[in-house]
Design a protein around this motif. Structure first.
Motif, PDB file in Angstrom:
ATOM      1  N   ALA A 164       2.228  25.353  44.348  1.00 53.89           N
ATOM      2  CA  ALA A 164       3.092  25.747  43.222  1.00 53.89           C
ATOM      3  C   ALA A 164       3.376  27.247  43.234  1.00 53.89           C
ATOM      4  CB  ALA A 164       2.442  25.326  41.912  1.00 53.89           C
ATOM      5  N   ALA A 165       2.352  28.051  43.585  1.00 52.54           N
ATOM      6  CA  ALA A 165       2.548  29.513  43.585  1.00 52.54           C
ATOM      7  C   ALA A 165       3.553  29.909  44.678  1.00 52.54           C
ATOM      8  CB  ALA A 165       1.209  30.212  43.805  1.00 52.54           C
TER       9      ALA A 165
ATOM     10  N   THR B 175      10.325  29.505  53.430  1.00 53.55           N
ATOM     11  CA  THR B 175       9.195  28.749  52.908  1.00 53.55           C
ATOM     12  C   THR B 175       8.452  28.099  54.057  1.00 53.55           C
ATOM     13  OG1 THR B 175       8.559  27.157  51.212  1.00 53.55           O
ATOM     14  CG2 THR B 175      10.412  26.517  52.610  1.00 53.55           C
ATOM     15  N   ARG B 176       7.263  27.599  53.758  1.00 55.32           N
ATOM     16  CA  ARG B 176       6.500  26.819  54.733  1.00 55.32           C
ATOM     17  C   ARG B 176       7.058  25.398  54.748  1.00 55.32           C
ATOM     18  NH1 ARG B 176       0.746  25.415  54.033  1.00 55.32           N
ATOM     19  NH2 ARG B 176       0.737  26.424  52.012  1.00 55.32           N
ATOM     20  N   LEU B 177       7.031  24.757  55.915  1.00 56.24           N
ATOM     21  CA  LEU B 177       7.545  23.385  55.988  1.00 56.24           C
ATOM     22  C   LEU B 177       6.539  22.410  55.386  1.00 56.24           C
ATOM     23  CD1 LEU B 177       9.092  23.079  59.574  1.00 56.24           C
ATOM     24  CD2 LEU B 177      10.142  23.862  57.458  1.00 56.24           C
TER      25      LEU B 177
ATOM     26  N   ARG C 235       7.238  31.768  44.045  1.00 61.53           N
ATOM     27  CA  ARG C 235       7.642  33.114  44.504  1.00 61.53           C
ATOM     28  C   ARG C 235       8.621  33.077  45.683  1.00 61.53           C
ATOM     29  NH1 ARG C 235       2.054  33.281  46.145  1.00 61.53           N
ATOM     30  NH2 ARG C 235       1.983  32.870  48.389  1.00 61.53           N
ATOM     31  N   GLY C 236       8.798  31.915  46.305  1.00 59.32           N
ATOM     32  CA  GLY C 236       9.677  31.832  47.473  1.00 59.32           C
ATOM     33  C   GLY C 236      11.151  31.956  47.105  1.00 59.32           C
ATOM     34  N   ALA C 237      11.963  32.295  48.093  1.00 60.08           N
ATOM     35  CA  ALA C 237      13.416  32.367  47.891  1.00 60.08           C
ATOM     36  C   ALA C 237      14.103  32.008  49.197  1.00 60.08           C
ATOM     37  CB  ALA C 237      13.825  33.774  47.461  1.00 60.08           C
ATOM     38  N   SER C 238      15.282  31.453  49.098  1.00 59.63           N
ATOM     39  CA  SER C 238      16.054  31.098  50.294  1.00 59.63           C
ATOM     40  C   SER C 238      17.372  31.863  50.274  1.00 59.63           C
ATOM     41  CB  SER C 238      16.343  29.597  50.314  1.00 59.63           C
ATOM     42  OG  SER C 238      15.152  28.874  50.180  1.00 59.63           O
ATOM     43  N   HIS C 239      17.870  32.151  51.473  1.00 56.48           N
ATOM     44  CA  HIS C 239      19.135  32.888  51.596  1.00 56.48           C
ATOM     45  C   HIS C 239      20.099  32.086  52.455  1.00 56.48           C
ATOM     46  CE1 HIS C 239      16.252  36.077  50.550  1.00 56.48           C
ATOM     47  NE2 HIS C 239      17.286  36.639  49.952  1.00 56.48           N
TER      48      HIS C 239
ATOM     49  N   PRO D 229      16.321  29.730  44.645  1.00 56.87           N
ATOM     50  CA  PRO D 229      14.860  29.583  44.611  1.00 56.87           C
ATOM     51  C   PRO D 229      14.356  28.923  45.900  1.00 56.87           C
ATOM     52  CG  PRO D 229      15.844  28.820  42.569  1.00 56.87           C
ATOM     53  CD  PRO D 229      16.976  29.055  43.533  1.00 56.87           C
ATOM     54  N   GLU D 230      13.066  28.839  46.048  1.00 54.75           N
ATOM     55  CA  GLU D 230      12.412  28.249  47.223  1.00 54.75           C
ATOM     56  C   GLU D 230      12.975  26.843  47.484  1.00 54.75           C
ATOM     57  OE1 GLU D 230       9.183  26.022  49.245  1.00 54.75           O
ATOM     58  OE2 GLU D 230      10.092  25.642  47.303  1.00 54.75           O
TER      59      GLU D 230
END
Ligand SMILES: NC(=O)c1ccc[n+]([C@@H]2O[C@H](COP(=O)([O-])OP(=O)(O)OC[C@H]3O[C@@H](n4cnc5c(N)ncnc54)[C@H](OP(=O)(O)O)[C@@H]3O)[C@@H](O)[C@H]2O)c1
Length: 349
Positions: A270-271, A157-159, A275-279, A299-300
């Motif tokens: 919000a968009a 994600t963006r910070l 749609r973001g995801a973290s691993h 999720p993000e």
């Protein structure tokens, strides 16, 4: 019973405040700027409390009638100390969303005070460190004899402005790992490893992340390293920080970088959050050469933070958390993160 969110007008505080209101949680919106929190409270039809943290008496008075404080005002180097002091005085539970190693160490040292006051002190209730802490606890559960733990993540994600500002303030701090149970300072970008977090092998580099404290308290594993998967330019930047220390800490450069951040967006919209995801990835090893590897997809990061921090705050409001210094997995169980939509755990290798 009331939850007071401090820094409620910030990017992450606003996400949590909006979710709390939508869920009907009794919430007070607080921060240092009256205009900002009063506007927010009017919009959300809740009460506002404006107070700074310079005066210990006034801060404690501002917590009158509060059961739980969720501190979302970072960098936490300036807010965690005064707020935890005030919580100890009025016997309110203290939660926050820090991921900063030094803050976590300082809060862990308040365990005795927290127990004496009968309150919970549970920092790092967001993306840092809920998923990695649960993963660490799961790895320990599967390999009880583990002596070494490596954790890795890719926030995907963006910070937000606050996260970027906190990172700028900490970029001169060097690296850290846990070795034989002790926090050991190492150079910035100390070690690089190729790790498959779930979407193919990537290079990841060590960072002095909060898990160096929290995973140790959660698992007792004496050797811990935390890696972040980032592009080559950022890895090179982390290594270069070794030689640029005084320059990075200099007031003019800090001002320049922070003013750039201040001109940028508050955080992912919000968009982007949707749609973001973290691993995340964890590897536990023992002296007999046994290895357990796990992967987690979430999720993000900011979306997950708003869910986990609020859920922990609700548990604190209901008096369900143990007193003293706590980590997310110790207080809520190692499967806690799996209860949120879109979180999946898999064995790896
Ligand atoms: N654990 C996690 O996964 C996680 C997730 C998200 C964020 N964070 C951390 O949370 C912090 C906030 O992030 P953000 O993106 O929400 O930042 P932000 O949008 O910049 O908001 C920061 C909030 O903190 C307040 N604040 C800052 N310094 C303060 C001080 N000295 N005294 C009182 N209030 C102060 C700000 O008040 P003003 O509006 O008056 O300036 C604002 O309300 C950062 O440190 C970030 O790294 C952690």
């Amino acid at each position: 019973m009331a939850l007071l969110i401090y820094g409620a007008n910030g990017y992450t505080g606003s996400l949590i405040a909006a979710r709390a209101v939508a869920k009907g949680v009794p919430v007070i919106l607080a921060g240092r700027r009256a205009e900002a929190v009063e506007m927010q409270a009017a919009r959300l039809k809740r009460t506002a409390r404006a107070f700074g943290l310079d005066d210990a008496e006034a801060t404690a008075r501002a917590l009158t009638g509060v059961t739980v404080v969720l501190n979302c005002a970072g960098p936490f180097s300036r807010t965690a100390g005064p707020l935890v002091d005030a919580c100890l005085r009025v016997r309110a539970h203290y939660l926050d969303i820090t991921g900063e190693l030094d803050i976590l160490e300082a809060l862990a040292a308040r365990d005795g005070d927290a127990r004496a006051a009968g309150i919970t002190v549970l920092p790092a209730t967001g993306f840092d460190v809920v998923p990695s802490d649960c993963l660490a606890a799961e790895a320990k559960h599967r390999l009880p004899s583990a002596t070494h733990l490596a954790l890795a993540f890719q926030a995907g994600t963006r910070l937000s402005r606050g996260t970027a500002t906190t990172s700028i303030e900490n970029m001169n701090g060097g690296g850290a790992i846990r070795r034989d149970g002790k926090i050991t300072r190492v150079p910035s970008g100390w070690r690089t490893r190729t790790i498959d977090l779930g979407d193919g092998p990537r290079k990841a580099v060590t960072i002095p992340w909060g898990d160096i404290t929290t995973a140790y308290h959660s698992t007792g594993i004496p050797n811990i390293e935390v890696y972040i998967a980032v592009p080559a330019a950022l890895r090179a930047g982390l290594r270069a920080a070794r030689w640029l220390g005084p320059l990075l800490a200099s007031a003019p450069l800090q001002r320049l970088l922070k003013s750039r951040v201040a001109r940028g967006p508050a955080g992912p919209d919000a968009a982007e959050r949707a749609r973001g995801a973290s691993h995340l990835w964890a590897e536990a090893r023992d002296d007999a050469g046994r290895i357990v590897q796990l992967r987690l997809k979430t999720p993000e990061a900011y979306e997950l933070t708003s869910w986990t921090a609020l859920e922990i705050a609700e548990r604190a409001l209901r008096g369900e958390l143990p007193v003293g210094f706590q980590t997310p997995s110790r207080a809520c169980g190692r499967e806690f993160v799996l209860g949120f939509p879109g979180v999946t755990l898999a064995g790896a290798g």
